[in-house]
Design an enzyme around this catalytic site. Structure first.
Site: not given
Length: 305
Positions: A45, A73, A87, A179
């Site tokens: 993203d 991550y 988010d 997210r």
């Protein structure tokens, strides 16, 4: 080496900056290398940073044959809000000032280690009836999504100086939405949650430390940029190599199947392998198939002519 060919070919690892789409990065790399043949694996993203694997030249053909790799991550979970995008770039839907204790946050998050059924967010590139969920969401349309099984291999939750923010270190299967994980944890806590930052630190065997920034790439001369390209074979490190004598290499390149008993291999049907010449140089991906009561390896995609 592949990256010494006239047409730049290979794997390029970029540390994507925040604010750019994965497509934006592809566009800049196309200009830098003077080729239209650039693709990527594993979209990030715009707000996300970190490992973005780009495929240049003939390597771009590899995308459909890649194994699904696990990802790692580092994310920031913000508690006390929910948003339409899950988010902090989205529209805030709810707020809550009652932030749970560190102990409760850690206990709640621990339930997500292992396999769990995750519902993909509306703001995603997944398609329903040929339309991206993201495009539908932007038009204010929400459609039912089927939950999918994902796996969180490891999850570490650490408090920050801000009582409503936590650092998450996540190792997970491909297709896991971080997210959504943040939103799910916030939902279970009763206060809501959204992802405030995201950095992909690893995809498969490619780590953040192996990546180059766009700024550094732009500062290089053409030779240095080509030297950043990894051979296409690196994408298939998880496949067993099969070294073929010159005669069988020629047959494989011509589209002929190579019976396993003739080259003394015995891989199960359906197995994919790296096909190499007698010097050990990779040239194609092969797959084991059944033929007339026996098994043979057939090249399914050639990458080096």
């Amino acid at each position: 080496m592949e990256h010494q060919q006239l047409d730049p070919t290979g794997v390029l690892l970029i540390n994507k900056p925040a604010g750019l789409t994965s497509h934006d990065v592809v566009g800049r790399v196309r200009r830098l290398y003077g080729t239209r043949r650039v693709g990527h694996t594993g979209t990030l993203d715009p707000m996300a940073t970190g490992v973005l694997v780009l495929l240049l030249g003939r390597a771009a053909k590899a995308a459909e044959y890649l194994s699904v790799h696990d990802k790692c991550y580092e994310a920031t979970l913000r508690l006390g809000i929910t948003t339409d995008t899950e988010d902090t770039t989205g529209q805030i839907l709810t707020t809550c000032a009652d932030i749970p204790t560190v102990t409760r946050v850690k206990e709640t998050a621990s339930a997500y280690r292992g396999r769990y059924m995750q519902t993909p967010p509306m703001y995603s590139a997944l398609k329903v009836n040929g339309q991206k969920l993201l495009d539908l969401a932007r038009r204010g349309i929400e459609v039912p999504r089927e939950a999918r099984e994902v796996t969180v291999h490891a999850l570490t939750v650490s408090p920050t100086e801000a009582p409503d923010r936590y650092t998450l270190l996540v190792s997970c299967s491909s297709g896991t939405y971080i997210r959504t994980l943040c939103a799910d944890i916030g939902r279970d806590l009763g206060c809501g949650g959204a992802m405030a930052s995201l950095c992909r630190t690893k995809t498969g065997d490619f780590a953040l430390g192996d990546c180059c920034t766009l700024e550094a790439l732009e500062a290089m001369d053409e030779a240095a940029r080509r030297d950043r390209l990894l051979p296409t074979e690196r994408l298939f490190d998880d496949l067993a190599p099969v070294q073929l004598p010159a005669f069988f290499e020629k047959l494989a390149r011509s589209g002929c199947e190579i019976y396993q008993h003739k080259i003394k291999t015995a891989y199960p049907v359906g197995t994919r392998v790296r096909l190499c010449n007698e010097k050990g140089d990779f040239f194609a991906i092969g797959e084991v198939r059944a033929y007339d009561g026996s098994t043979a390896i057939k090249a399914i995609k050639t990458f080096v002519l």
